[in-house]
Design a protein around this motif. Structure first.
Motif, PDB file in Angstrom:
ATOM      1  N   THR A  58      -2.923  19.830  13.133  1.00 22.04           N
ATOM      2  CA  THR A  58      -3.794  20.089  11.981  1.00 22.04           C
ATOM      3  C   THR A  58      -3.189  19.518  10.718  1.00 22.04           C
ATOM      4  OG1 THR A  58      -4.551  22.120  13.042  1.00 22.04           O
ATOM      5  CG2 THR A  58      -4.985  21.886  10.698  1.00 22.04           C
ATOM      6  N   ARG A  59      -1.873  19.597  10.573  1.00 21.61           N
ATOM      7  CA  ARG A  59      -1.227  19.023   9.387  1.00 21.61           C
ATOM      8  C   ARG A  59      -1.373  17.514   9.372  1.00 21.61           C
ATOM      9  NH1 ARG A  59       3.075  22.733  10.609  1.00 21.61           N
ATOM     10  NH2 ARG A  59       4.458  21.025  11.185  1.00 21.61           N
ATOM     11  N   TRP A  60      -1.326  16.874  10.570  1.00 24.39           N
ATOM     12  CA  TRP A  60      -1.520  15.419  10.617  1.00 24.39           C
ATOM     13  C   TRP A  60      -2.937  15.062  10.184  1.00 24.39           C
ATOM     14  CZ3 TRP A  60       1.914  11.741  10.681  1.00 24.39           C
ATOM     15  CH2 TRP A  60       3.169  11.974  11.250  1.00 24.39           C
ATOM     16  N   ALA A  61      -3.924  15.818  10.674  1.00 28.39           N
ATOM     17  CA  ALA A  61      -5.310  15.561  10.268  1.00 28.39           C
ATOM     18  C   ALA A  61      -5.481  15.791   8.773  1.00 28.39           C
ATOM     19  CB  ALA A  61      -6.262  16.460  11.059  1.00 28.39           C
ATOM     20  N   ALA A  62      -4.846  16.842   8.265  1.00 30.17           N
ATOM     21  CA  ALA A  62      -4.945  17.123   6.835  1.00 30.17           C
ATOM     22  C   ALA A  62      -4.307  16.010   6.009  1.00 30.17           C
ATOM     23  CB  ALA A  62      -4.284  18.463   6.526  1.00 30.17           C
ATOM     24  N   ALA A  63      -3.229  15.429   6.526  1.00 26.50           N
ATOM     25  CA  ALA A  63      -2.572  14.340   5.795  1.00 26.50           C
ATOM     26  C   ALA A  63      -3.506  13.139   5.656  1.00 26.50           C
ATOM     27  CB  ALA A  63      -1.287  13.934   6.523  1.00 26.50           C
ATOM     28  N   HIS A  64      -4.279  12.840   6.696  1.00 25.36           N
ATOM     29  CA  HIS A  64      -5.205  11.714   6.592  1.00 25.36           C
ATOM     30  C   HIS A  64      -6.305  11.985   5.567  1.00 25.36           C
ATOM     31  CE1 HIS A  64      -7.514   8.201   7.633  1.00 25.36           C
ATOM     32  NE2 HIS A  64      -8.585   8.958   7.861  1.00 25.36           N
ATOM     33  N   LEU A  65      -6.708  13.241   5.448  1.00 28.29           N
ATOM     34  CA  LEU A  65      -7.788  13.581   4.516  1.00 28.29           C
ATOM     35  C   LEU A  65      -7.284  13.765   3.088  1.00 28.29           C
ATOM     36  CD1 LEU A  65      -9.783  16.178   6.665  1.00 28.29           C
ATOM     37  CD2 LEU A  65     -10.407  13.812   6.186  1.00 28.29           C
ATOM     38  N   LEU A  66      -5.971  13.716   2.885  1.00 30.34           N
ATOM     39  CA  LEU A  66      -5.425  13.970   1.551  1.00 30.34           C
ATOM     40  C   LEU A  66      -5.699  12.788   0.623  1.00 30.34           C
ATOM     41  CD1 LEU A  66      -3.821  15.852  -0.271  1.00 30.34           C
ATOM     42  CD2 LEU A  66      -1.723  14.762   0.547  1.00 30.34           C
ATOM     43  N   VAL A 123       0.841  -1.211   0.000  1.00 28.07           N
ATOM     44  CA  VAL A 123       0.000   0.000   0.000  1.00 28.07           C
ATOM     45  C   VAL A 123       0.869   1.251   0.000  1.00 28.07           C
ATOM     46  CG1 VAL A 123      -1.691   1.316   1.330  1.00 28.07           C
ATOM     47  CG2 VAL A 123      -1.951  -1.151   1.092  1.00 28.07           C
ATOM     48  N   LEU A 124       1.995   1.210   0.708  1.00 27.07           N
ATOM     49  CA  LEU A 124       2.888   2.367   0.709  1.00 27.07           C
ATOM     50  C   LEU A 124       3.412   2.656  -0.696  1.00 27.07           C
ATOM     51  CD1 LEU A 124       4.952   1.843   3.998  1.00 27.07           C
ATOM     52  CD2 LEU A 124       3.259   3.613   3.531  1.00 27.07           C
ATOM     53  N   VAL A 125       3.730   1.603  -1.445  1.00 24.76           N
ATOM     54  CA  VAL A 125       4.212   1.806  -2.820  1.00 24.76           C
ATOM     55  C   VAL A 125       3.123   2.437  -3.676  1.00 24.76           C
ATOM     56  CG1 VAL A 125       4.969   0.624  -4.920  1.00 24.76           C
ATOM     57  CG2 VAL A 125       5.910  -0.045  -2.699  1.00 24.76           C
ATOM     58  N   VAL A 126       1.908   1.879  -3.581  1.00 22.41           N
ATOM     59  CA  VAL A 126       0.806   2.402  -4.394  1.00 22.41           C
ATOM     60  C   VAL A 126       0.493   3.857  -4.029  1.00 22.41           C
ATOM     61  CG1 VAL A 126      -1.673   2.169  -4.853  1.00 22.41           C
ATOM     62  CG2 VAL A 126      -0.201   0.151  -4.833  1.00 22.41           C
ATOM     63  N   ASN A 127       0.593   4.179  -2.749  1.00 24.34           N
ATOM     64  CA  ASN A 127       0.240   5.525  -2.290  1.00 24.34           C
ATOM     65  C   ASN A 127       1.430   6.477  -2.263  1.00 24.34           C
ATOM     66  OD1 ASN A 127      -2.424   4.885  -1.993  1.00 24.34           O
ATOM     67  ND2 ASN A 127      -2.332   4.557   0.217  1.00 24.34           N
ATOM     68  N   LEU A 141       3.294  11.509  -1.510  1.00 25.06           N
ATOM     69  CA  LEU A 141       4.502  12.263  -1.154  1.00 25.06           C
ATOM     70  C   LEU A 141       4.644  13.483  -2.055  1.00 25.06           C
ATOM     71  CD1 LEU A 141       7.013   9.300  -0.633  1.00 25.06           C
ATOM     72  CD2 LEU A 141       5.915  10.692   1.134  1.00 25.06           C
ATOM     73  N   LEU A 142       4.332  13.286  -3.348  1.00 21.48           N
ATOM     74  CA  LEU A 142       4.395  14.420  -4.278  1.00 21.48           C
ATOM     75  C   LEU A 142       3.323  15.453  -3.948  1.00 21.48           C
ATOM     76  CD1 LEU A 142       4.933  12.423  -7.604  1.00 21.48           C
ATOM     77  CD2 LEU A 142       6.655  13.558  -6.208  1.00 21.48           C
ATOM     78  N   TYR A 143       2.129  14.959  -3.614  1.00 26.17           N
ATOM     79  CA  TYR A 143       1.055  15.883  -3.235  1.00 26.17           C
ATOM     80  C   TYR A 143       1.467  16.697  -2.005  1.00 26.17           C
ATOM     81  CZ  TYR A 143      -2.057  13.022  -6.195  1.00 26.17           C
ATOM     82  OH  TYR A 143      -2.645  12.352  -7.231  1.00 26.17           O
ATOM     83  N   LEU A 172       1.927  20.781  -1.565  1.00 24.86           N
ATOM     84  CA  LEU A 172       1.089  21.576  -0.656  1.00 24.86           C
ATOM     85  C   LEU A 172       1.871  22.151   0.525  1.00 24.86           C
ATOM     86  CD1 LEU A 172      -2.167  19.387  -0.465  1.00 24.86           C
ATOM     87  CD2 LEU A 172      -1.823  21.510  -1.736  1.00 24.86           C
ATOM     88  N   ALA A 173       3.082  21.684   0.739  1.00 25.66           N
ATOM     89  CA  ALA A 173       3.854  22.073   1.921  1.00 25.66           C
ATOM     90  C   ALA A 173       3.959  23.591   2.108  1.00 25.66           C
ATOM     91  CB  ALA A 173       5.248  21.440   1.872  1.00 25.66           C
ATOM     92  N   PRO A 174       4.231  24.363   1.045  1.00 28.52           N
ATOM     93  CA  PRO A 174       4.343  25.827   1.264  1.00 28.52           C
ATOM     94  C   PRO A 174       3.046  26.460   1.755  1.00 28.52           C
ATOM     95  CG  PRO A 174       5.298  25.188  -0.856  1.00 28.52           C
ATOM     96  CD  PRO A 174       4.556  23.990  -0.340  1.00 28.52           C
TER      97      PRO A 174
END
Length: 242
Positions: free
Chosen positions: A106-114, A81-85, A89-91, A95-97
């Motif tokens: 909040t960034r952790w919560a946003a990562a789950h919703l990405l 799953v890590l390979v497929v997803n 990392l690019l997304y 979005l990092a800036p």
């Protein structure tokens, strides 16, 4: 994600939820097809459905459920799953800036919703003139998009599981997924660099389609990023298409 505390924040939350409407229309056939596929997997239905809110991504959760059904161990399943997803990392890098001034939790919560459609909507919004607002308004918009699509995805895949036996035979996952991604891509082709990146990435991925473990996606993504960066550096980016 924090609750809205002023009209501007509440407006961004509503704007995010409203912007998902077009995506949801494109989401329906893909989500229903994924739900039908999960229903036929050799794992308990509740476990299969739980992959929607937990993983929130069609390709990754399908792979995880299929591997678990085939008796694969946790290490193999998580690694696959890590390979497929890996595209996330690019997304995240893109979005990092825009999220660097958000609180860590909040960034952790946003990562789950990405997810793919969340990135498509949020990146287009943040890159535009109206997307450079205060951090709380950006967070509210992200929450409006992410939470809405997270709930809809969980409901639609659950409905697909319930209706798996009644869905038409022509509702094929391999047709629905590319169509969904194409619909998500179109609003983002606003510059020549974006067009160059999309065309180059698609052609590169098609040229190496036979690679295993989803590596064709990674090759296509790398080619698209490189081509888009070269186009932007040469001065093609920034101007409208024409």
């Amino acid at each position: 994600m924090s609750a809205p505390a002023n009209p501007a924040v509440a407006a961004q939350l509503r704007r995010g939820a409203r912007d998902t409407v077009a995506v949801i229309v494109a989401y329906l056939p893909f989500g229903m097809a994924v739900g039908a596929a999960l229903a036929h997997a050799d794992v308990p239905p509740l476990v299969a459905w739980a992959s929607s809110p937990l993983l929130f991504g069609g390709a990754g959760q399908l792979l995880a459920v299929q591997l678990l059904g085939a008796g694969a161990g946790a290490v193999v399943t998580v690694s696959a799953v890590l390979v497929v997803n890996a595209r996330f990392l690019l997304y995240g890098a893109a979005l990092a800036p825009h999220v660097a001034d958000w609180p860590r939790r909040t960034r952790w919560a946003a990562a789950h919703l990405l997810a793919d459609p969340v990135y498509a909507l949020v990146a287009a919004r943040f890159a535009g003139p109206a997307g450079s607002g205060p951090p709380r308004e950006r967070r509210a918009y992200y929450a409006g998009v992410g939470v809405t699509l997270w709930v809809v995805w969980s409901l639609v895949t659950g409905l697909g599981m319930l209706l798996a036996g009644a869905l038409p035979a022509g509702l094929r996952l391999d047709d629905a997924a590319p169509l969904t991604f194409l619909l998500l891509l179109l609003p983002m082709l606003g510059t020549r660099a974006a067009v160059v990146a999309a065309a180059s990435g698609g052609l590169a991925a098609a040229a190496v389609l036979a690679l295993p473990l989803g590596l064709d996606v990674l090759v296509g993504a790398a080619a698209g990023v490189a081509a888009g960066a070269l186009a932007a550096r040469s001065g093609a980016a920034g101007g409208p298409r024409g």
